[in-house]
Scaffold this motif. Structure first.
Motif, mmCIF file in Angstrom:
data_model
loop_
_atom_site.group_PDB
_atom_site.id
_atom_site.type_symbol
_atom_site.label_atom_id
_atom_site.label_comp_id
_atom_site.label_asym_id
_atom_site.label_seq_id
_atom_site.Cartn_x
_atom_site.Cartn_y
_atom_site.Cartn_z
ATOM 1 N N ARG A 83 0.831 -1.203 0.000
ATOM 2 C CA ARG A 83 0.000 0.000 0.000
ATOM 3 C C ARG A 83 0.862 1.248 0.000
ATOM 4 N N ASP A 84 1.904 1.225 0.816
ATOM 5 C CA ASP A 84 2.801 2.381 0.895
ATOM 6 C C ASP A 84 3.441 2.687 -0.453
ATOM 7 N N LEU A 85 3.882 1.619 -1.121
ATOM 8 C CA LEU A 85 4.527 1.832 -2.425
ATOM 9 C C LEU A 85 3.519 2.361 -3.448
ATOM 10 N N ALA A 86 2.330 1.791 -3.444
ATOM 11 C CA ALA A 86 1.300 2.250 -4.388
ATOM 12 C C ALA A 86 1.022 3.739 -4.198
ATOM 13 N N LEU A 87 0.969 4.135 -2.952
ATOM 14 C CA LEU A 87 0.705 5.537 -2.630
ATOM 15 C C LEU A 87 1.874 6.421 -3.069
ATOM 16 N N ALA A 88 3.070 5.935 -2.823
ATOM 17 C CA ALA A 88 4.269 6.691 -3.200
ATOM 18 C C ALA A 88 4.363 6.872 -4.712
ATOM 19 N N LEU A 89 3.893 5.875 -5.455
ATOM 20 C CA LEU A 89 3.932 5.944 -6.917
ATOM 21 C C LEU A 89 2.860 6.886 -7.452
ATOM 22 N N ALA A 90 1.733 6.915 -6.751
ATOM 23 C CA ALA A 90 0.611 7.755 -7.199
ATOM 24 C C ALA A 90 0.829 9.226 -6.866
ATOM 25 N N LEU A 91 1.585 9.469 -5.827
ATOM 26 C CA LEU A 91 1.741 10.851 -5.365
ATOM 27 C C LEU A 91 2.257 11.836 -6.412
ATOM 28 N N PRO A 92 3.385 11.557 -7.055
ATOM 29 C CA PRO A 92 3.849 12.508 -8.068
ATOM 30 C C PRO A 92 2.873 12.657 -9.231
ATOM 31 N N MET B 163 13.398 -8.022 6.299
ATOM 32 C CA MET B 163 12.743 -6.721 6.058
ATOM 33 C C MET B 163 11.226 -6.846 6.242
ATOM 34 N N SER B 164 10.591 -7.615 5.339
ATOM 35 C CA SER B 164 9.149 -7.826 5.474
ATOM 36 C C SER B 164 8.891 -9.014 6.400
ATOM 37 N N THR B 165 7.967 -8.840 7.325
ATOM 38 C CA THR B 165 7.699 -9.904 8.282
ATOM 39 C C THR B 165 7.089 -11.104 7.567
ATOM 40 N N ASP B 166 7.159 -12.235 8.214
ATOM 41 C CA ASP B 166 6.723 -13.489 7.635
ATOM 42 C C ASP B 166 5.225 -13.497 7.367
ATOM 43 N N ASP B 167 4.471 -12.823 8.257
ATOM 44 C CA ASP B 167 3.012 -12.882 8.203
ATOM 45 C C ASP B 167 2.415 -11.519 7.830
ATOM 46 N N ALA B 168 2.851 -10.982 6.674
ATOM 47 C CA ALA B 168 2.352 -9.680 6.232
ATOM 48 C C ALA B 168 0.827 -9.726 6.083
ATOM 49 N N GLU B 169 0.173 -8.849 6.812
ATOM 50 C CA GLU B 169 -1.298 -8.821 6.830
ATOM 51 C C GLU B 169 -1.876 -8.246 5.544
ATOM 52 N N PRO B 170 -2.879 -8.912 4.962
ATOM 53 C CA PRO B 170 -3.553 -8.333 3.797
ATOM 54 C C PRO B 170 -4.388 -7.119 4.192
ATOM 55 N N ILE B 171 -4.303 -6.077 3.394
ATOM 56 C CA ILE B 171 -5.119 -4.877 3.607
ATOM 57 C C ILE B 171 -6.375 -5.015 2.770
ATOM 58 N N LYS B 172 -7.524 -4.834 3.393
ATOM 59 C CA LYS B 172 -8.794 -5.130 2.711
ATOM 60 C C LYS B 172 -9.543 -3.894 2.222
ATOM 61 N N THR B 173 -9.119 -2.722 2.666
ATOM 62 C CA THR B 173 -9.805 -1.496 2.230
ATOM 63 C C THR B 173 -9.189 -0.970 0.946
ATOM 64 N N PRO B 174 -10.037 -0.564 0.000
ATOM 65 C CA PRO B 174 -9.489 -0.031 -1.254
ATOM 66 C C PRO B 174 -8.878 1.356 -1.068
ATOM 67 N N LEU B 175 -7.925 1.628 -1.903
ATOM 68 C CA LEU B 175 -7.298 2.948 -1.964
ATOM 69 C C LEU B 175 -8.277 3.879 -2.676
ATOM 70 N N THR B 176 -8.635 4.989 -2.046
ATOM 71 C CA THR B 176 -9.610 5.900 -2.674
ATOM 72 C C THR B 176 -9.160 7.353 -2.586
ATOM 73 N N LEU B 177 -10.035 8.193 -3.057
ATOM 74 C CA LEU B 177 -9.837 9.640 -3.039
ATOM 75 C C LEU B 177 -9.488 10.122 -1.638
ATOM 76 N N LYS B 178 -10.050 9.441 -0.650
ATOM 77 C CA LYS B 178 -9.812 9.835 0.749
ATOM 78 C C LYS B 178 -8.339 9.789 1.121
ATOM 79 N N ASP B 179 -7.584 8.971 0.412
ATOM 80 C CA ASP B 179 -6.158 8.869 0.693
ATOM 81 C C ASP B 179 -5.371 10.055 0.126
ATOM 82 N N GLY B 180 -6.096 11.021 -0.396
ATOM 83 C CA GLY B 180 -5.456 12.251 -0.836
ATOM 84 C C GLY B 180 -4.993 12.263 -2.278
ATOM 85 N N VAL B 181 -5.331 11.217 -3.003
ATOM 86 C CA VAL B 181 -4.885 11.117 -4.396
ATOM 87 C C VAL B 181 -6.087 10.796 -5.282
#
Lengths: 169, 169
Positions: free
Chosen positions: A114-123, B1-19
């Motif tokens: 998610r962080d990377l997706a956001l970072a790519l969308a920002l510019p 770097m990335s933990t073994d059990d990376a949690e899936p994010i279930k909410t979509p990226l939207t306008l609210k995220d500022g982009v």
DNA sequence: AATTTATGTCAGCCTTGTTGACATATTTTG
DNA sequence: CAAAATATGTCAACAAGGCTGACATAAATT
């Protein structure tokens, strides 16, 4: 077929020829620069534009299946496999077995993804906002309508499946 | 770097995220379909999108040199060489020795090259006009200003070297 | 039980981009 | 005028990201 002494044409192709070449070129240049910012970031990760697309749509529609993703991207599964594997191995995307149909693999972004997706969308977002301002457009609705109208009618329904579209009141 | 059990994010990226993700996607889908018509025609000739670009700019600025073309396309001469050779061999483009500097090669379309460039631009022109109508835009000026504003400022001067730009009164 | 479907994977090919090196003709410069 | 810089061409190798075809597996559907 072509004669030996094909004459060079010296007059430029212009609007007079019945085609608006300026807009065609503007789309070419605009799209090229529009994609250049994320491309530069992706290169730092050893990724390319293909990774961006996958990451983008997985973030926009978390839980979509491989088949749905293929349908959106309009590429073959073999093409997708390469980049998807790298995104999964890197910990940007995780696969979850489909709840009703266990053959399906639901794709979700991780926090890292998610962080990377956001970072790519920002510019890209900044570039668009700057352009809207520069073109003295209060909001993006006009542009969005125009761009949507460029898309093949059959494919527009697909765009509505993505969040904050114009379909809901 | 990335933990073994990376949690899936279930909410979509939207306008609210500022982009404004909708516009970003619209550009992707629009550009893809916008290029699909000429791509289909090119395939009949055994050509690709790279040939289209070369043919387009040679028609828009007949007599431009190889260096100028490279500057517009932003590719390497080795990339250009391949497609340019095929276009010359096929009789779509001719090279003329530069009049003042005989090292230069001025590139001109032949009649055949002009016809193909026009045939490739036609479906794009139709698509744009249909979209303008559909989006209820009387003329393309708004769109053109927006697209131009998406381009890196340093590169805009280049766009003005092409015919029927907005630079002349 | 047989078939269809969703996904994965192997192998090879194509286009179009890249870098690096080097050749040739011509123009510019010291 | 000799030397250096410039415009173009060409060879070779490589990478990304498309493609096709073939085949494997597990799960759902018929």
């Amino acid at each position: 077929m072509s004669t030996d002494d094909a004459e060079p044409i010296k007059t430029p192709l212009t609007l007079k020829d019945g085609v608006d070449f300026a807009i065609i070129e503007h789309l070419f240049f605009a799209y090229r620069d529009f994609t250049s910012d994320p491309d530069a970031i992706l290169a730092e990760y050893g990724f390319g534009r293909a990774h961006h697309r996958v990451l983008h749509f997985v973030n926009r529609r978390p839980g979509l299946t491989v088949a749905e993703l293929l349908d959106v991207l309009r590429i073959t599964k073999q093409s997708l496999a390469r980049v998807l594997k790298q995104l999964i191995d890197g910990g940007y995307i995780v696969q979850v077995q489909g709840p009703r149909d266990r053959r399906q693999r639901e794709l979700y972004p991780t926090e890292q993804g998610r962080d990377l997706a956001l970072a790519l969308a920002l510019p890209q977002s900044r570039r668009i906002n700057a352009a809207l301002q520069e073109a003295q457009l209060a909001d993006s609705a006009v542009i969005e309508r125009f761009l949507r109208a460029l898309v093949n009618p059959e494919l527009r329904a697909q765009m509505d499946k993505l969040p904050n579209g114009r379909s809901e009141p």
